[in-house]
Design a protein around this motif. Sequence first.
Motif, PDB file in Angstrom:
ATOM      1  N   UNK A 181       0.254   0.457  16.550  1.00  0.00           N
ATOM      2  CA  UNK A 181       1.452   0.093  16.090  1.00  0.00           C
ATOM      3  C   UNK A 181       2.818  -0.286  16.911  1.00  0.00           C
ATOM      4  N   UNK A 182       2.750   0.680  17.897  1.00  0.00           N
ATOM      5  CA  UNK A 182       4.036   0.540  18.850  1.00  0.00           C
ATOM      6  C   UNK A 182       3.669  -0.896  19.968  1.00  0.00           C
ATOM      7  N   UNK A 183       2.696  -1.568  20.035  1.00  0.00           N
ATOM      8  CA  UNK A 183       1.965  -2.334  20.765  1.00  0.00           C
ATOM      9  C   UNK A 183       3.135  -3.325  20.291  1.00  0.00           C
ATOM     10  N   UNK A 184       2.293  -3.593  18.531  1.00  0.00           N
ATOM     11  CA  UNK A 184       2.643  -4.904  18.059  1.00  0.00           C
ATOM     12  C   UNK A 184       4.121  -4.786  18.319  1.00  0.00           C
ATOM     13  N   UNK A 185       4.601  -3.745  17.865  1.00  0.00           N
ATOM     14  CA  UNK A 185       6.577  -3.632  17.542  1.00  0.00           C
ATOM     15  C   UNK A 185       6.985  -4.112  18.858  1.00  0.00           C
ATOM     16  N   UNK A 186       6.747  -3.780  20.457  1.00  0.00           N
ATOM     17  CA  UNK A 186       7.449  -3.494  20.738  1.00  0.00           C
ATOM     18  C   UNK A 186       7.200  -5.928  21.498  1.00  0.00           C
ATOM     19  N   UNK A 187       6.698  -6.068  21.000  1.00  0.00           N
ATOM     20  CA  UNK A 187       6.292  -7.196  21.469  1.00  0.00           C
ATOM     21  C   UNK A 187       6.970  -8.490  20.394  1.00  0.00           C
ATOM     22  N   UNK A 188       7.645  -8.337  19.426  1.00  0.00           N
ATOM     23  CA  UNK A 188       7.874  -9.072  18.500  1.00  0.00           C
ATOM     24  C   UNK A 188       9.760  -8.812  19.097  1.00  0.00           C
ATOM     25  N   UNK A 189      10.088 -10.054  18.958  1.00  0.00           N
ATOM     26  CA  UNK A 189      11.230 -11.025  19.762  1.00  0.00           C
ATOM     27  C   UNK A 189      12.537  -9.638  19.134  1.00  0.00           C
ATOM     28  N   UNK A 190      13.256  -9.370  20.421  1.00  0.00           N
ATOM     29  CA  UNK A 190      14.443  -8.756  20.271  1.00  0.00           C
ATOM     30  C   UNK A 190      15.145  -8.494  19.401  1.00  0.00           C
ATOM     31  N   UNK A 191      16.010  -9.671  18.411  1.00  0.00           N
ATOM     32  CA  UNK A 191      16.577  -9.942  17.098  1.00  0.00           C
ATOM     33  C   UNK A 191      15.910  -9.162  16.297  1.00  0.00           C
ATOM     34  N   UNK A 192      14.646  -9.363  16.440  1.00  0.00           N
ATOM     35  CA  UNK A 192      14.127  -9.212  14.611  1.00  0.00           C
ATOM     36  C   UNK A 192      13.576  -8.239  14.688  1.00  0.00           C
ATOM     37  N   UNK A 193      13.321  -7.416  16.368  1.00  0.00           N
ATOM     38  CA  UNK A 193      13.166  -5.907  16.435  1.00  0.00           C
ATOM     39  C   UNK A 193      13.909  -5.113  16.205  1.00  0.00           C
ATOM     40  N   UNK A 194      15.206  -5.580  16.407  1.00  0.00           N
ATOM     41  CA  UNK A 194      17.022  -4.865  16.387  1.00  0.00           C
ATOM     42  C   UNK A 194      16.947  -4.729  14.420  1.00  0.00           C
ATOM     43  N   UNK A 195      16.119  -6.136  13.689  1.00  0.00           N
ATOM     44  CA  UNK A 195      16.568  -5.639  12.390  1.00  0.00           C
ATOM     45  C   UNK A 195      15.812  -5.165  11.601  1.00  0.00           C
ATOM     46  N   UNK A 196      14.502  -5.372  11.955  1.00  0.00           N
ATOM     47  CA  UNK A 196      13.259  -4.049  11.011  1.00  0.00           C
ATOM     48  C   UNK A 196      13.478  -2.943  11.762  1.00  0.00           C
ATOM     49  N   UNK A 197      13.718  -2.292  13.148  1.00  0.00           N
ATOM     50  CA  UNK A 197      14.335  -0.890  13.741  1.00  0.00           C
ATOM     51  C   UNK A 197      15.507  -0.275  13.717  1.00  0.00           C
ATOM     52  N   UNK A 198      16.464  -1.378  13.122  1.00  0.00           N
ATOM     53  CA  UNK A 198      17.558  -0.372  13.394  1.00  0.00           C
ATOM     54  C   UNK A 198      19.180  -0.533  12.208  1.00  0.00           C
ATOM     55  N   UNK A 199      18.880  -1.819  12.527  1.00  0.00           N
ATOM     56  CA  UNK A 199      20.326  -2.762  11.092  1.00  0.00           C
ATOM     57  C   UNK A 199      19.108  -2.566   9.556  1.00  0.00           C
ATOM     58  N   UNK A 200      18.308  -2.651   9.010  1.00  0.00           N
ATOM     59  CA  UNK A 200      17.817  -2.818   8.307  1.00  0.00           C
ATOM     60  C   UNK A 200      17.633  -1.325   7.865  1.00  0.00           C
ATOM     61  N   UNK A 201      17.413  -0.076   8.983  1.00  0.00           N
ATOM     62  CA  UNK A 201      16.865   0.647   8.856  1.00  0.00           C
ATOM     63  C   UNK A 201      17.918   1.478   8.443  1.00  0.00           C
ATOM     64  N   UNK A 202      19.049   2.081   8.402  1.00  0.00           N
ATOM     65  CA  UNK A 202      20.615   2.009   8.898  1.00  0.00           C
ATOM     66  C   UNK A 202      20.901   2.013   7.123  1.00  0.00           C
ATOM     67  N   UNK A 203      21.143   0.517   6.552  1.00  0.00           N
ATOM     68  CA  UNK A 203      21.318  -0.002   5.553  1.00  0.00           C
ATOM     69  C   UNK A 203      20.689   1.034   4.519  1.00  0.00           C
ATOM     70  N   UNK A 204      19.390   0.894   4.463  1.00  0.00           N
ATOM     71  CA  UNK A 204      17.906   1.804   3.887  1.00  0.00           C
ATOM     72  C   UNK A 204      18.840   3.583   3.711  1.00  0.00           C
ATOM     73  N   UNK A 205      19.537   3.716   5.234  1.00  0.00           N
ATOM     74  CA  UNK A 205      19.374   5.300   5.029  1.00  0.00           C
ATOM     75  C   UNK A 205      20.710   5.858   4.398  1.00  0.00           C
ATOM     76  N   UNK A 206      21.463   4.589   4.877  1.00  0.00           N
ATOM     77  CA  UNK A 206      22.719   5.280   4.295  1.00  0.00           C
ATOM     78  C   UNK A 206      23.553   4.168   3.452  1.00  0.00           C
ATOM     79  N   UNK A 207      23.269   3.122   2.755  1.00  0.00           N
ATOM     80  CA  UNK A 207      24.417   2.101   2.695  1.00  0.00           C
ATOM     81  C   UNK A 207      25.299   1.283   3.247  1.00  0.00           C
ATOM     82  N   UNK A 208      25.230   1.751   4.625  1.00  0.00           N
ATOM     83  CA  UNK A 208      26.365   0.960   5.564  1.00  0.00           C
ATOM     84  C   UNK A 208      26.141   0.059   6.637  1.00  0.00           C
ATOM     85  N   UNK A 209      26.734  -1.226   6.506  1.00  0.00           N
ATOM     86  CA  UNK A 209      26.137  -2.221   7.361  1.00  0.00           C
ATOM     87  C   UNK A 209      26.877  -1.448   8.716  1.00  0.00           C
ATOM     88  N   UNK A 210      25.870  -2.395   9.985  1.00  0.00           N
ATOM     89  CA  UNK A 210      26.412  -2.560  11.065  1.00  0.00           C
ATOM     90  C   UNK A 210      28.025  -1.741  11.639  1.00  0.00           C
TER      91      UNK A 210
END
Length: 337
Positions: A308-337
Amino acid sequence: MHYENIKSTLYKKEAVIDVHTHVGISPKFFYQYGYPYALSVEDLVIRMNQLGIDFSVTFPFVDSAYYVNNSSSSRIETTTEYCNFPFELENKNMLNEINEIFPEYTNKILPFLMFDPSREAEKQANFMEEISEKYSIFGIKTASTYIQAFVNDLEGKGSPILEFARNKNLPIIFHSSVHPDDPWASASDIVDLAERNPDIRFCIAHSARFLEPVLKKADELDNCFVDFSAFIIHCKLAVQNSPSIAIEDLRFKADYNDPLSVMVKLAETYPDTMLWGSDTPFNYWIQKYYTGDGKLVEDRLDCEYREETNILHNVPKALKTNITYKNNLRFLFGEEI
């Protein structure tokens, strides 16, 4: 307070957040020779360190000592021998393990409480309220297929739990299904529930089984997200045209023989909706379980822990940031970066 400290830490520095992991045990899976059946908090953190994951949302396994599974019947019964309501023992054990046994890991683990939307909701909600005064809680999770509980009960029998999440501003993760013999965890029911409750953040697990109408509707809703949990084995199911995956006419169009390309295409198509989650340790699924019509089904799906992580770490950087960080924070806390 720990909750505010970890929230502040997350917003200060980009990180890889896994939104879907389990810890604890499933005696039922163990006694049925199924796998996986257990994972400790310590083992989860070892995996995280090995695989480049900074934070993990985690919750108990999908079964509870509250349920009695009669091997001669598909029906789930209940008992108060070990706990007074669903997931009492499992949630307490998880929080004790994280906070009391391994307090050094509390800066990496974001616990969600497991819940049952159909049984003893008031007792569960009272427990959640009480335990959240002692320990930091970041959300709640249900896997209603395995406990034969209906998603839509959350607005009826389960309304005290829904109100707890609403009052605490906590997100909810739902196991999802499209299987014709699973009436409990319909992906369509989950996205409709999200639409009716726009002030609560919802996540549909397992890529909504690649059901395109649900993916599109979730993308249109500000409060609905979809996670990639157990992604590789779901791609394998799509290749097999399994009934556990959306039928071809309704399936998100992609080459499921190439999971990386599917993840990239989903992240590009729904850039504000997709969340990365591993479903650790359920990257494997070797189990027996009953379907809605009472059939005993046996499945074997393999995905080695690094895949699973081998695939994740090969996702283009901007997309990876979205799906592992930016969107995740909005889901967890309801607030944008």
